[in-house]
Write a protein that holds these residues in place. Structure first.
Motif, PDB file in Angstrom:
ATOM      1  N   THR A   1      -1.283  -0.835   0.785  1.00 49.13           N
ATOM      2  CA  THR A   1      -1.513   0.586   0.547  1.00 49.13           C
ATOM      3  C   THR A   1      -1.369   0.901  -0.941  1.00 49.13           C
TER       4      THR A   1
ATOM      5  N   ARG B   1      -0.185   2.953  -3.703  1.00 49.19           N
ATOM      6  CA  ARG B   1       0.875   3.951  -3.818  1.00 49.19           C
ATOM      7  C   ARG B   1       0.736   4.682  -5.146  1.00 49.19           C
TER       8      ARG B   1
ATOM      9  N   PRO C   1      -2.441   1.730   9.768  1.00 49.42           N
ATOM     10  CA  PRO C   1      -3.245   2.526   8.830  1.00 49.42           C
ATOM     11  C   PRO C   1      -2.853   3.993   8.896  1.00 49.42           C
ATOM     12  N   LEU C   2      -2.796   4.649   7.761  1.00 50.69           N
ATOM     13  CA  LEU C   2      -2.331   6.032   7.719  1.00 50.69           C
ATOM     14  C   LEU C   2      -3.126   6.939   8.649  1.00 50.69           C
TER      15      LEU C   2
ATOM     16  N   GLY D   1       2.664   3.116   5.682  1.00 49.78           N
ATOM     17  CA  GLY D   1       1.325   2.620   5.423  1.00 49.78           C
ATOM     18  C   GLY D   1       1.256   1.108   5.550  1.00 49.78           C
TER      19      GLY D   1
END
Length: 239
Positions: free
Chosen positions: A149, A151, A78-79, A145
């Motif tokens: 995710t 984008r 996870p970012l 990510g």
């Protein structure tokens, strides 16, 4: 900049780290290249590729990550798990580009290249800051990510040459992420070329070196001497 700003837990961020340099002086260079090393490696490691590229009219810049890692977890995490180090690393690239622009070298004459963790960083920076670059190159890399995710990048790469090279069995870079990254960067207006190398390890091969060399040759509009002298040590680059 002086000092090494730290996250509250004490881990150093990347501002204030040294930048290794090679090649032409910016005032005389026809183009510049920012090279981003992988996890556990160093600026000097990735900067050694400049010898294999054999482009004396390019100014090379290789920033050093604090503790030899741009962010602590997998690029698939996870970012939020990789913050604040990921944002700090992206800022390093932005700061170099700003300084180059102030010295007369715009992003359209700057090539971004990274290997492994550094390659993921190069691709992510280009996607988040879409504009015309000299080229964007991710070797054994993909956008950052977890799966799924969203984008939602903005802007346009304006036909920037984008090259992704990776093994089909890379233990760190899922092939599906390479394909997804190619699509995302193409949707952003990049002129994307993806090359998948069957059975290759997590390394850089001679075909990738030759292709990068051709992109750099286009940048300087000249064919440097020794173009076929590929340094065999490039196969030793690991994660």
């Amino acid at each position: 900049m002086n000092g090494r700003p730290s996250e509250p837990g004490g881990r150093a961020l990347h501002q204030g780290q040294p930048i290794a340099r090679a090649g032409a002086a910016v005032s005389r260079a026809k183009a510049a290249m920012i090279l981003l090393h992988g996890r556990g490696a160093s600026a000097e490691d990735i900067l050694s590729l400049a010898e294999a590229f054999a482009q004396p009219e390019i100014a090379y810049f290789a920033p050093q990550a604090a503790s030899h890692s741009w962010y602590p977890h997998s690029f698939l995490a996870p970012l939020a798990d990789n913050e604040p180090w990921l944002s700090s690393a992206l800022q390093v690239i932005g700061d170099i580009l700003r300084d180059l622009a102030s010295d007369g070298t715009p992003p359209s004459r700057v090539v971004l290249l990274g290997f492994s963790q550094g390659g993921c960083l190069a691709l992510e920076f280009a996607a988040r800051n879409a504009r015309r670059y000299g080229a964007v190159i991710g070797l054994s890399a993909g956008l950052i990510g977890p799966d799924g995710t969203s984008r939602t990048y903005s802007g346009s790469l304006q036909d920037t040459p984008v090259f992704l090279g990776c093994s089909d069995v890379d233990p760190h870079i899922p092939l599906a992420r390479v394909h997804e990254s190619s699509r995302s960067l193409s949707n952003l207006g990049g002129a994307v070329e993806e090359r998948v190398y069957p059975g290759m390890g997590h390394t850089i091969n001679e075909d990738e070196i030759k292709h990068v060399h051709s992109l750099l040759t286009h940048q300087v509009s000249a064919t440097p001497a020794g173009a076929e002298q590929i340094d065999p040590s490039v196969r030793q680059f690991k994660r």
